[in-house]
Structures are given as C-alpha cells and as structure tokens.
Design a protein around this motif. Structure first.
Motif, PDB file in Angstrom:
ATOM      1  N   GLN A 709      -4.002   9.119 -12.666  1.00 41.37           N
ATOM      2  CA  GLN A 709      -4.574  10.533 -12.512  1.00 41.37           C
ATOM      3  C   GLN A 709      -5.053  10.949 -11.072  1.00 41.37           C
ATOM      4  O   GLN A 709      -5.291  11.761 -10.469  1.00 41.37           O
ATOM      5  CB  GLN A 709      -5.715  10.809 -13.313  1.00 41.37           C
ATOM      6  CG  GLN A 709      -5.389  10.587 -14.787  1.00 41.37           C
ATOM      7  CD  GLN A 709      -6.656  10.500 -15.678  1.00 41.37           C
ATOM      8  OE1 GLN A 709      -7.449  11.537 -15.290  1.00 41.37           O
ATOM      9  NE2 GLN A 709      -6.721   9.675 -16.558  1.00 41.37           N
ATOM     10  N   GLU A 711      -3.476  10.836  -7.968  1.00 45.81           N
ATOM     11  CA  GLU A 711      -2.671  11.966  -7.158  1.00 45.81           C
ATOM     12  C   GLU A 711      -3.060  13.270  -7.426  1.00 45.81           C
ATOM     13  O   GLU A 711      -3.375  13.998  -6.518  1.00 45.81           O
ATOM     14  CB  GLU A 711      -1.274  11.706  -7.101  1.00 45.81           C
ATOM     15  CG  GLU A 711      -0.377  12.453  -6.259  1.00 45.81           C
ATOM     16  CD  GLU A 711       1.008  12.118  -6.281  1.00 45.81           C
ATOM     17  OE1 GLU A 711       1.907  13.304  -5.717  1.00 45.81           O
ATOM     18  OE2 GLU A 711       1.667  11.254  -6.923  1.00 45.81           O
ATOM     19  N   ALA A 712      -3.191  13.586  -8.747  1.00 49.63           N
ATOM     20  CA  ALA A 712      -3.387  14.722  -9.236  1.00 49.63           C
ATOM     21  C   ALA A 712      -4.871  15.287  -8.837  1.00 49.63           C
ATOM     22  O   ALA A 712      -5.147  16.347  -8.718  1.00 49.63           O
ATOM     23  CB  ALA A 712      -3.454  14.651 -11.030  1.00 49.63           C
ATOM     24  N   ARG A 713      -5.805  14.126  -8.887  1.00 50.96           N
ATOM     25  CA  ARG A 713      -7.072  14.619  -8.510  1.00 50.96           C
ATOM     26  C   ARG A 713      -7.276  14.573  -7.074  1.00 50.96           C
ATOM     27  O   ARG A 713      -8.627  14.683  -6.532  1.00 50.96           O
ATOM     28  CB  ARG A 713      -7.993  13.563  -9.124  1.00 50.96           C
ATOM     29  CG  ARG A 713      -8.247  13.617 -10.737  1.00 50.96           C
ATOM     30  CD  ARG A 713      -8.906  12.670 -11.161  1.00 50.96           C
ATOM     31  NE  ARG A 713      -9.003  12.637 -12.455  1.00 50.96           N
ATOM     32  CZ  ARG A 713      -9.468  11.995 -13.577  1.00 50.96           C
ATOM     33  NH1 ARG A 713     -10.293  10.822 -12.965  1.00 50.96           N
ATOM     34  NH2 ARG A 713      -9.951  11.965 -14.670  1.00 50.96           N
ATOM     35  N   GLN A 714      -6.228  14.325  -6.237  1.00 51.90           N
ATOM     36  CA  GLN A 714      -6.575  14.438  -4.628  1.00 51.90           C
ATOM     37  C   GLN A 714      -7.326  13.303  -4.301  1.00 51.90           C
ATOM     38  O   GLN A 714      -8.244  13.558  -3.403  1.00 51.90           O
ATOM     39  CB  GLN A 714      -6.811  15.764  -4.289  1.00 51.90           C
ATOM     40  CG  GLN A 714      -5.902  16.914  -4.369  1.00 51.90           C
ATOM     41  CD  GLN A 714      -6.141  18.188  -3.920  1.00 51.90           C
ATOM     42  OE1 GLN A 714      -7.260  18.191  -3.334  1.00 51.90           O
ATOM     43  NE2 GLN A 714      -4.968  19.121  -4.077  1.00 51.90           N
ATOM     44  N   GLU A 715      -7.204  12.115  -4.938  1.00 52.28           N
ATOM     45  CA  GLU A 715      -8.252  10.946  -4.550  1.00 52.28           C
ATOM     46  C   GLU A 715      -7.386   9.942  -3.681  1.00 52.28           C
ATOM     47  O   GLU A 715      -8.164   9.280  -2.892  1.00 52.28           O
ATOM     48  CB  GLU A 715      -8.571  10.121  -5.891  1.00 52.28           C
ATOM     49  CG  GLU A 715      -9.406  10.799  -6.757  1.00 52.28           C
ATOM     50  CD  GLU A 715      -9.688  10.112  -8.013  1.00 52.28           C
ATOM     51  OE1 GLU A 715     -10.720  10.575  -8.825  1.00 52.28           O
ATOM     52  OE2 GLU A 715      -9.080   9.114  -8.237  1.00 52.28           O
ATOM     53  N   SER A 717      -5.498   9.105  -0.173  1.00 53.40           N
ATOM     54  CA  SER A 717      -5.208   9.582   1.017  1.00 53.40           C
ATOM     55  C   SER A 717      -4.423   8.465   2.036  1.00 53.40           C
ATOM     56  O   SER A 717      -4.446   7.305   1.843  1.00 53.40           O
ATOM     57  CB  SER A 717      -6.627   9.905   1.821  1.00 53.40           C
ATOM     58  OG  SER A 717      -7.540   8.653   1.733  1.00 53.40           O
ATOM     59  N   TRP A 740      -7.925   4.806  -1.514  1.00 52.41           N
ATOM     60  CA  TRP A 740      -8.090   5.447  -2.660  1.00 52.41           C
ATOM     61  C   TRP A 740      -9.523   5.628  -2.987  1.00 52.41           C
ATOM     62  O   TRP A 740     -10.448   4.616  -2.930  1.00 52.41           O
ATOM     63  CB  TRP A 740      -7.398   4.539  -3.859  1.00 52.41           C
ATOM     64  CG  TRP A 740      -7.688   5.182  -5.240  1.00 52.41           C
ATOM     65  CD1 TRP A 740      -8.185   6.582  -5.619  1.00 52.41           C
ATOM     66  CD2 TRP A 740      -7.514   4.513  -6.614  1.00 52.41           C
ATOM     67  NE1 TRP A 740      -8.277   6.793  -6.685  1.00 52.41           N
ATOM     68  CE2 TRP A 740      -7.903   5.614  -7.406  1.00 52.41           C
ATOM     69  CE3 TRP A 740      -7.162   3.169  -6.848  1.00 52.41           C
ATOM     70  CZ2 TRP A 740      -8.090   5.113  -8.687  1.00 52.41           C
ATOM     71  CZ3 TRP A 740      -7.198   2.869  -8.130  1.00 52.41           C
ATOM     72  CH2 TRP A 740      -7.580   3.858  -9.146  1.00 52.41           C
ATOM     73  N   TRP A 769       5.065   9.745  -2.240  1.00 47.89           N
ATOM     74  CA  TRP A 769       4.010  10.553  -1.709  1.00 47.89           C
ATOM     75  C   TRP A 769       3.416  10.083  -0.520  1.00 47.89           C
ATOM     76  O   TRP A 769       3.180  10.947   0.544  1.00 47.89           O
ATOM     77  CB  TRP A 769       2.830  10.630  -2.929  1.00 47.89           C
ATOM     78  CG  TRP A 769       1.830  11.489  -2.328  1.00 47.89           C
ATOM     79  CD1 TRP A 769       1.351  12.881  -2.317  1.00 47.89           C
ATOM     80  CD2 TRP A 769       0.247  11.151  -1.487  1.00 47.89           C
ATOM     81  NE1 TRP A 769       0.181  13.143  -1.815  1.00 47.89           N
ATOM     82  CE2 TRP A 769      -0.312  12.052  -1.257  1.00 47.89           C
ATOM     83  CE3 TRP A 769      -0.039   9.867  -0.986  1.00 47.89           C
ATOM     84  CZ2 TRP A 769      -1.607  12.009  -0.816  1.00 47.89           C
ATOM     85  CZ3 TRP A 769      -1.195   9.565  -0.394  1.00 47.89           C
ATOM     86  CH2 TRP A 769      -2.130  10.735  -0.231  1.00 47.89           C
ATOM     87  N   THR A 773       3.902  12.255   3.159  1.00 51.30           N
ATOM     88  CA  THR A 773       2.565  12.592   3.698  1.00 51.30           C
ATOM     89  C   THR A 773       2.710  12.107   5.380  1.00 51.30           C
ATOM     90  O   THR A 773       2.148  12.794   6.175  1.00 51.30           O
ATOM     91  CB  THR A 773       1.292  12.044   2.969  1.00 51.30           C
ATOM     92  OG1 THR A 773       1.318  12.327   1.569  1.00 51.30           O
ATOM     93  CG2 THR A 773       0.143  12.225   3.539  1.00 51.30           C
TER      94      THR A 773
END
Length: 959
Positions: A709, A711-715, A717, A740, A769, A773
């Motif tokens: 979860q 990536e969906a929670r934008q945790e 970087s 993370w 991803w 990025t």
C-alpha cells in the motif's frame, strides 16, 4: 403328359400360353439385337476405362509414396531429437528448482540453523514432480553422499560414490564431474533400473547443477526410452491430424500387427462419426502381408454412411520404431468418371434397343401388348407371393438362430446369469451361477426370491427395483449371500425384458465375482496411507486424521493437540551403525509410541525421524504436558537393537487447537517451530508453541502488507546522492535511492524492505515507479537550465529478467523526454549471473537504446573478468566495504588497486562508493580512480535539496 402336368393345358390357358410364347420370341429377338450392340460398345469403353484407371492409380500411388516418404522423414527427425528434447526439459526444470533453492537459501540462511535449513530445502523438493509424474529431483553432496532421493529414501545419507551401472560406469562420479566446470552445471549419461522392470537397466540422462553454499549437486534425470515414447505419442497425434488429397488418411501398425492409429475418414457433412477402414483384422492383415514383403500398394473397400468406397493404399515400414505406415486415398473421383462412362454406354444401348423394339413391334403390337400386360400381372402376383414366403421363412430362421445362440450363451458362458420373473423370483440360472454360489442349487431354486440371496447394502433389492421401474436397467456393486456367515462381493447388471404388449415379463441379470478387485483396492489403500517401515499412518493419512480431530474438537468444544516428536541426533545412529540399525530403531520407537496413544488418538510418522501424535478430546495444558512427559519417560529406557543398546531422546513441540492454529497446516508448522525451540533448550524435553516464536513471520507479513500500500499512500520517495569528479569536485551525476516513510512506523531501512519486495515480486512495480520518478526529475532539472545530469537507477535481478524490462525503460524515456545517455542502470554481479544468457540479451537491448550500464558493489560477488567483457559495461563501482579502511588496510588497498587496474585495462570508468575521508579521496586519486560518492561529498538528498545543490554549484561547480 409331362407338359400337361407342368402347364395344366386347357382351353382357357392355351391362348395365354401362346401369347406368352409370342411375347418370348419378340423379346428374344429384340434382346439379341440390343445385346450385340451393347457388347460392342462395352468392349471399346472398358478398354478406355481400364487405361484411364491405370494412369490415375499410378498417379495416386506416387502421391501416397511421397506422403509416406515425407512422414518417414518427420518420424526420423522426431526420433533423432529425443536426447535434445530430454536435455531441454531437464535443464528447464533443474534451473527452475535451483533458482527456487537459491532464493530459499538466501531468505532463510540467517534465520535457521544449517541443519534445519538443509532439511527445509530437502523437504521442499521431495514431493515435486514433473514429466507427467515421472520426473523428480535428487540432491547429492560433492563427496558422493546421497542427500535426497525421493524414489528410494533409504539411500539418503549413504555414500553412492562407488555405485556403477551394468556397463561399469560410476554413476555418482559422473554426476559430480558434470558440474566441474566454470558454469557448475552439465549433463551425465548412465544406466539405471527401470521402474516398470526393476531387474533391468536402461539409458538415462541427467542434468545437474552445483549449489555452492551447501556443497550440493542438484539434478534430475529422465529415461531416454520414456522420452522416445512421448515423441511417439506426439507423432501419432500429428499423424492422426494429417490430411492430404480430398480424403487421404494414414494408419499405423506395429510389427506384431497391433493397430496404433486407426486410419479414419474425415467426418461427413451428414454429421456421422468418422469411419474406419473396415474391420481391423481385414485391412491390417493385408497391410502386414504387403509390408513384410518390402511394402507396396493394396486396394481396400471402405464402408460409409452412403455405401461402399474403393480406396487405394500404400504400405511402408519405419524400421527404427518398428512401425508400418499405411496411407490411403479414396477413388471416388475415378469411380465417378468410370460410372459416368458406363451410364453413357447404357443410354446408348437403351436407345438402340428401343429402335429395334419399335421396328419389330409394328407387326406384333396387339399381341405384344396383350402379352406384356398378362406377363406383368402374373409376374407381379407371383413376385408378391414369393416375397411374402421368403420374408416369413427368413424371419423364422433368424428367430430360431437367435434362440439357439442365446441358449448356448446362457448355458456355456463363464459369466453367472439368472432369469427372474416379474416378482423377482428365480426362473432359471446357468452353470456359472451355480459355481459362483458354491454349487448350492437350493439357494436359487425356482420360486426362490432373489432378494433372499442378493442385496445392495442394507436395502436388499429395493434400489434395483426402483431403477428398473424407472429406467429398465441397473448396474452396480452388490453382495451375494452364500450362507449364514459367508458373503461375496459381486458386480450386478440386470435388465428388464418386455413382452409384445410392452409389459415387463421377466428380468435377465449377470453377476461377476469382484472379491479379488476389492482385496487389491484394500491393499493399495494400505500402501497409500501407511508408512511401510513402521506401519504407522503416513503424512497423507495423518493430515486426514488431524482434520478429523479438529472437526471433532470444534463440534465438542474441547481442545485438540498436536505433538511433533523428533529424535535427537538420530543421524548419528545411521552414520555410525548403518541404516539397517536405524530402521530397526524407528520400528521400536513406533511400537513405544503406539502404547501412548489413547482411544481416538493417532500416532504417525511424517518422515525421517519425525513422528506426530494427534490428541483428540484432550483437557488442559497440564494434561497435554503429562502426555509429553510420558513420551520422554518412555524413551528413558534404552532400545535393544541386536547387539547394540541405544539411548535416544525426543524433542517435542506442542501446538494446541484453536489458540495455536485453526487448521492442520498451521498447527503442524507451529508445532515444528516449538520442537526446534525444544532442541535449542537442550533436547530431551518439550515446548509449547508461543506467539513469540512466530513474531518474525508475522512481522514480515505485516511489512509486506504495508509495502503493497506504500505507493498508493505516497509513502515512497526518491533521494539522490551526488557523484563527483575526485580531482576537481565537479558534480558529474547522482544515484537515485529509494526511501520509505511508513506512517507511524517511521523510516524503514532499505535493507529491511527491499528483500521483502524482491521475494514478493513487488520490486517490479516499485522499480518502475523509481525509474519513472528519477527520469522525470532529471528531465525537470534539464528544463530548469540546471544542466545535463546523469542519473543512476538500481535494477534487481527480478526486474532484469522480467520480460518487459527493456520495453519499460524505453517507455519511461519516451514519456519523460530524458535522453537515454543521461540514464545509467546499475546492476549487481549476482543479478547478471542469475541467468547470464538472458542478462546478456537484455543488456544488449539497453545498449541499443543508448542507456549506460554500471556494475554495483564490484568485488563482493563473482568478480568474473569474463562477464566484464561479455556484458559491454560502461562503469565499475567499487563496493564501500573495500573503501572503509583505506588507506590503512593493506588487503583493501591491494584489492582496490587491482579493481582499478582491471577497469582501466578494459576501458571502463571507475567510481568508488562510501568515500568519507580526504585520505580515502587522495588514495583513490593516486591509484587512478577518478570518480566517487559518499558522505565526504554529500548524503542522499531529497529532490528539493538536490536541486538547491545544483543551483548553488552547477554540474561543473565544486561540490
């Protein structure tokens, strides 16, 4: 006088006879003229037809020979490829399972003791099968000791170094020698016992790989005759689908005349099933006779839904497989041409005959007319009477024949048969029925009810009677009572027979003794569910008993317990005294454990020296502990094995339903974990499972769920660590590093979550991803006027060998607009060597895109010069472990100098990781390393901080 008797001459009949005589004369004259003309035309036409037929048959024969020659070439190709196909299949399966073992070893090596890790790998491979259940995996060590042999577990732990086949070849030495090459893998041929003929050896091919961490050789083998059998089946399937000409088909026979493939015509438009070439005995005998004389052609007559069909066939032999090939095509087209010619002849003959009849009929028209009418009427009457008599006579003969045949079958048949009336009373039985009942005719005498002798379960003949009333037939298993105590299982088949009014008149039944089959089924069930050595339930039956115990506990509301018992240091017994003594010890252990199992409890052997005790309807933990203590006390007395007095202790792990698991698999796993805690506690004791034992497993599962979860929670970087020119301090690039921040859990180190991502496959979407990025950020910096900064992105082995990695890179570059030369893909040595051929192809494709390639952590893996040359790399990164102690550590200094020298000689740039001191920077510069990264220059920075650094220094400024 004779003429009068024959024709009954009188005044009334004579005119009719005269008219008939005139009619006969006229018909004879006209017929003679017509026949002569027809015979002349027929001879000429038959000559033309014979010539045309001969030419067409010759062309068809050449076509058949060509088809069989092509088919023979295909069969020879199939036969010649058997060893290559065997090699391919074995290599794919062994490579796959070796990769699995490598992942399992890498994942568990730091968490499990070495012995437990080896056992875990062995048990993971033991049940695995392939090649339709024939193939299995074996493991040996490099000293020739058998580690895993699923087909003969008794050999496990013993040395097979000196085993030879019937040609004198050392089997084990050949397997080990096959791995003595740089790749650590290879093939070995030898001969081994056939499973279907235990006393006969056959050629076998094995593929093996060396597993360095444990000093193992992992492999699998296949009998070449089994491969050839598979190829034969494949060839038969292809031949069955082969079609040529409008209706050409091919059949296959063996040298003994057995039909391997029936030549069937294509399904007709009417929807009928394909027709075979007549009875097998007819065409196969003809084909075999011709084949045994060197092959050749023959003609067959084919029965179809619309009549018969002539077919031309050609027979040839395929000697390597002992096959006769029979190819045939229909002669419909030729027969059609011939038939049209014959029709033309008949029409011409009819025309001439009509002209002759007209010429002659002008004189005798009235007489002929009366004669024809009279003749037709008399012929019709006589024909009708004759047909009726013939049909009646034929029906009577057929009925008599059927009755005689049925009587002979009933009386002389080997199958027990009976005839019952509509009330299921015996009317008649045959001698075979009396033999089945032990020659007791009183059991099935006239008037005796069949329900007194035959029953289905506990319901008598009630199920049979219901089925007969509904469907008119029944077939199934029943019991034949032969006396007060004697019963015989039989297969009963019974049918209702109706009379002319459609009412049931009687029943006809047949019985067959199936007692031998029932006994065989019982023996097979015993072999499938019980351990042959200890006669205890095996793993399969134990699993069933555990499920039953859990269900009973769930219904009764009482706990159930599973005790996992492992013999301490049992391997020492096998190694020092031999497997014979070890097996005898296991039998005595099983006998003692049986005495401890109560009513409803089950004790079984799960494999090796592991036993399981399933306790049903148990009480509190103290009662379960009491059971475990009794087991420990039971082992206190030594075991007497021949002249040996052996002392063996148990380590016992206990899991209790429901608190330690809701299903058998969980209970077994947790009891196994508790058993290992008992061993670590000193052995000869027992331990209950606790939640702490499973903490690591649960923590890993929780980490996996959070990562899914993230990536969906934008945790997630990306941080960027600068890479600099060591001499000038110029900023030359950066490395993209994943970070993370998992909410309340805070920052999780990459060393913890990256292995989880790789094990679960999440590294593929996460890696995509990161790549997108990093490329998007580098392009944003370019568009902001901050210069062309090359960004390095790490790729794992899973990403590299994922089928679309190159396509992913190309797509990301296209979407972000970043030039390919500004992207560098970093790979570890182990990533490249996982599948060198596949990796080489992927790297070549990346090079075509223009992407840079770098080896990360060089010196910690294979460090192979061959792959440095093969993989067309651009940069070599020295691992930080060699930089940390520079320049003081002489070994690290020598290694670093060597790596730099290798890179320089191969034309590669060199970058040092983990540079933290000016002394390290100076040493690297002095020995030819021009680039570096580390805390001396900068920590990994968020994108915003990295952009600020670029604005402050620029790509050419000082870092």
């Amino acid at each position: 006088m004779l003429l009068s008797r024959l024709f009954r001459l009188n005044e009334r009949s004579l005119p009719h006879l005269l008219t008939a005589g005139m009619l006969c004369l006229v018909v004879a004259m006209a017929g003679t003229i017509g026949i002569l003309s027809i015979l002349h035309d027929s001879r000429e036409l038959e000559t033309r037809l014979a010539s045309q037929e001969e030419e067409t048959l010759a062309a068809h024969e050449a076509h058949l020979r060509d088809e069989l020659a092509a088919l023979a070439n295909y069969l020879e190709f199939q036969r010649a490829s058997r060893e290559e196909k065997a090699k391919t299949a074995l290599r794919e399966h062994v490579d796959q399972v070796t990769d699995m073992v490598e992942r399992l070893y890498a994942r568990e090596k730091d968490r499990l003791p070495p012995d437990r890790l080896r056992a875990l790998i062995v048990e993971a491979l033991r049940p695995m099968r392939f090649l339709h259940g024939r193939g299995y995996y074996f493991i040996d060590d490099l000293q020739g000791n058998c580690v895993l042999l699923p087909t003969d577990p008794a050999r496990e732990g013993s040395s097979l170094w000196n085993n030879r086949d019937d040609t004198g070849r050392y089997i084990m030495r050949g397997l080990v020698d096959a791995t003595k090459n740089p790749e650590g893998r290879g093939y070995s041929r030898y001969r081994w016992y056939r499973p279907d003929r235990p006393n006969e050896m056959a050629d076998k091919l094995a593929y093996v790989r060396r597993f360095e961490p444990l000093g193992w050789v992992i492999g699998a083998g296949e009998y070449l005759h089994e491969v050839e059998a598979d190829l034969q089946r494949e060839a038969l399937a292809r031949i069955a689908a082969l079609r040529f000409h409008p209706d050409g088909v091919v059949g296959v026979l063996t040298l003994a005349g057995d039909v391997l493939l029936e030549p069937r015509l294509p399904t007709e438009q009417s929807g009928l099933r394909p027709a075979a070439l007549g009875p097998a005995a007819d065409w196969t005998k003809q084909a075999l006779d011709i084949a045994r004389h060197g092959g050749g052609k023959l003609e067959l007559v084919q029965s179809t839904a619309h009549g018969s069909q002539r077919r031309l066939a050609y027979v040839s032999q395929h000697e390597p497989w002992g096959w006769y090939l029979v190819a045939s095509i229909g002669l419909n087209e030729l027969d059609g041409i011939l038939e049209r010619e014959r029709v033309a002849l008949q029409q011409s003959a009819h025309q001439r005959l009509r002209l002759a009849l007209i010429a002659l009929g002008l004189c005798t028209a009235t007489t002929l007319l009366l004669g024809v009418l009279l003749s037709r009427w008399l012929s019709g009457r006589f024909a009708m009477y004759h047909n009726e008599l013939a049909l009646s006579s034929a029906a009577l003969r057929e009925s008599n024949r059927q009755l005689q045949l049925s009587s002979r079958v009933f009386e002389s048949g080997n199958e027990a048969m009976m005839v019952l009336d509509e009330r299921f009373r015996f009317l008649s039985v045959n001698p075979a029925f009396l033999r089945l009942t032990g020659n007791q005719p009183e059991l099935a005498g006239p008037g005796t009810c069949a329900a007194d002798l035959i029953s289905v379960g506990d319901q008598g003949l009630a199920p049979v009677q219901r089925a007969l009333a509904q469907a008119g037939a029944w077939n199934g298993e029943a019991t034949l009572r032969l006396g007060m105590q004697s019963k015989l299982p039989v297969q009963l088949s019974i049918n209702a027979v109706a009379n002319e009014e459609g009412q049931i008149a009687h029943y006809v039944g047949a019985l067959a003794d199936i007692s031998a089959r029932k006994e065989a089924e019982a023996r097979l069930r015993r072999l499938a569910e019980f351990d042959p050595l200890t006669e205890l339930p095996n793993r399969a039956l134990l699993r069933q008993r555990m499920d039953e115990a859990i269900e009973a506990a769930r219904q009764d509301g009482t706990p159930a317990a599973l005790l996992f018992i492992d013999l301490d240091r049992f391997k020492n017994v096998n190694d020092s005294l031999g497997h014979g003594v070890g097996d005898a010890l296991l039998q005595q252990v099983a006998a003692r454990l049986r005495t401890l199992a109560g009513d409803g409890d089950t004790v079984g052997r799960s494999g090796g020296d592991e036993f399981i005790l399933v306790l049903r309807h148990t009480g509190a933990a103290t009662e379960i502990a009491s059971h475990a203590e009794r087991i420990v006390r039971q082992f206190a007395a030594p075991f007497l094995i021949g002249r040996y007095e052996l002392s063996v202790t148990p380590s016992i792990g206990i899991a209790v339903w429901p608190q330690d698991g809701e299903d058998a698999e969980t209970l077994l796993r947790n009891a196994d974990a508790a058993m290992y805690h008992a061993k670590s506690a000193g052995r000869n004791t027992y331990k209950f499972f606790t939640a702490e034992m499973n903490l690591q497993v649960r923590e890993r599962l929780e980490l996996e769920n959070l990562l899914r979860q993230a990536e969906a929670r934008q945790e997630l970087s990306v941080h960027y660590q600068p890479q600099v020119d060591l001499a000038s301090g110029r900023l030359i690039g950066c490395e993209a590093l994943l970070r993370w921040h998992a909410g309340e859990r805070g920052n999780i180190p990459p060393g913890r979550f990256i292995p989880v991502a790789e094990d679960t496959g999440l590294i593929v979407p996460i890696g995509r991803w990161i790549l997108k990025t990093a490329c998007a950020q580098a392009q944003a910096w370019r568009q902001a006027g901050l210069g062309d900064l090359q960004v390095a992105v790490n790729a794992s082995a899973i990403q590299l060998h994922h089928g679309d990695f190159v396509e992913t890179v190309a797509t990301v570059l296209a979407e972000t607009g970043l030039p390919a030369e500004l992207l560098e893909i970093e790979l570890t040595e182990s990533t490249l060597m996982t599948d060198a051929d596949s990796a080489a192809a992927t790297l070549r494709a990346l090079k075509v895109l223009g992407v840079g390639l770098a080896i990360d952590d060089f010196g910690t893996g294979y460090s192979s010069l061959a792959y440095l040359k093969r993989f067309q790399l651009d940069r070599l990164k020295i691992d930080r472990s060699f930089i940390n102690d520079l320049p003081a550590d002489k070994d690290d200094a020598n290694i670093t100098r060597t790596i730099v020298g290798i890179a320089r000689n191969l034309g590669l740039s060199v970058l040092a990781e983990g540079v933290e001191t000016p002394a390290q920077q100076q040493f690297l510069l002095e020995h030819g390393c021009d680039e570096g990264q580390g805390y001396l220059f900068s920590r990994p920075l968020p994108a915003g901080d990295m952009e600020a650094l670029l604005r402050a220094t620029g790509t050419r400024g000082s870092a």
